[in-house]
Design a protein around this motif. Structure first.
Motif, short mmCIF file in Angstrom:
data_model
loop_
_atom_site.label_atom_id
_atom_site.label_comp_id
_atom_site.label_asym_id
_atom_site.label_seq_id
_atom_site.Cartn_x
_atom_site.Cartn_y
_atom_site.Cartn_z
N PRO A 1 0.82 -1.11 0.19
CA PRO A 1 -0.07 0.00 -0.09
C PRO A 1 0.61 1.39 -0.02
CG PRO A 1 0.13 -0.97 2.37
CD PRO A 1 0.89 -1.84 1.42
N TRP A 2 0.26 2.28 -0.78
CA TRP A 2 1.16 3.66 -0.66
C TRP A 2 0.09 4.74 -0.38
CZ3 TRP A 2 6.32 3.90 -1.96
CH2 TRP A 2 6.80 2.79 -2.58
N LEU A 3 0.31 5.47 0.69
CA LEU A 3 -0.56 6.59 0.89
C LEU A 3 -0.39 7.57 -0.27
CD1 LEU A 3 -2.24 7.86 3.02
CD2 LEU A 3 -0.33 8.77 4.38
N VAL A 4 -1.44 8.18 -0.67
CA VAL A 4 -1.47 9.06 -1.71
C VAL A 4 -1.83 10.38 -0.93
CG1 VAL A 4 -2.59 9.94 -3.76
CG2 VAL A 4 -2.29 7.55 -3.47
N GLU A 5 -2.71 10.50 -0.17
CA GLU A 5 -3.21 11.91 0.64
C GLU A 5 -4.10 11.62 1.51
OE1 GLU A 5 -5.20 14.62 -2.02
OE2 GLU A 5 -6.77 13.20 -2.42
N VAL A 6 -4.34 12.44 2.58
CA VAL A 6 -5.20 12.42 3.71
C VAL A 6 -6.31 13.54 3.61
CG1 VAL A 6 -5.56 12.44 6.28
CG2 VAL A 6 -3.73 11.30 5.17
#
Length: 109
Positions: A23-28
């Motif tokens: 998993p890769w965090l793109v934005e919050v």
């Protein structure tokens, strides 16, 4: 983030999963959209709202000053407690180090 114990916030995390299932965090997002585009999306968001209301409202649905505002573990639904504010407050009032000059806080689960 709001620091008011009478409020809560819901954040939306955009995650991409690559070919190796990493998993890769793109934005919050501070104000995630709760509109749905598919049946699965609608089910997920319905459960999200249901779980949030179970946590922030007392079991009878009517908040008053006598309610201790601590939900039972079964009311947490699919949520996990990430930080215990009572332990965090205790950690802040009693400075301790782990021998390396860093705090040895137990507030994170």
């Amino acid at each position: 983030m709001a620091s008011d114990r009478h409020c809560f916030e819901c954040y939306g995390y955009d995650i991409i999963i690559d070919n190796t299932l990493k998993p890769w965090l793109v934005e919050v997002n501070a104000s995630p959209s709760l509109t749905s585009t598919t049946a699965n999306d609608r089910i997920l968001k319905y459960k999200l709202i249901d779980n949030i209301l179970n946590i922030v409202l007392p079991p009878d649905g009517i908040p008053d000053v006598r309610w201790n505002k601590i939900p039972s573990p079964e009311m947490l639904g699919n949520f996990d407690l990430l930080i215990d504010e009572e332990i965090a407050a205790q950690d802040e009032s009693v400075p301790s180090t782990n021998g390396k000059g860093r705090s040895s806080s137990n507030r994170w689960k």
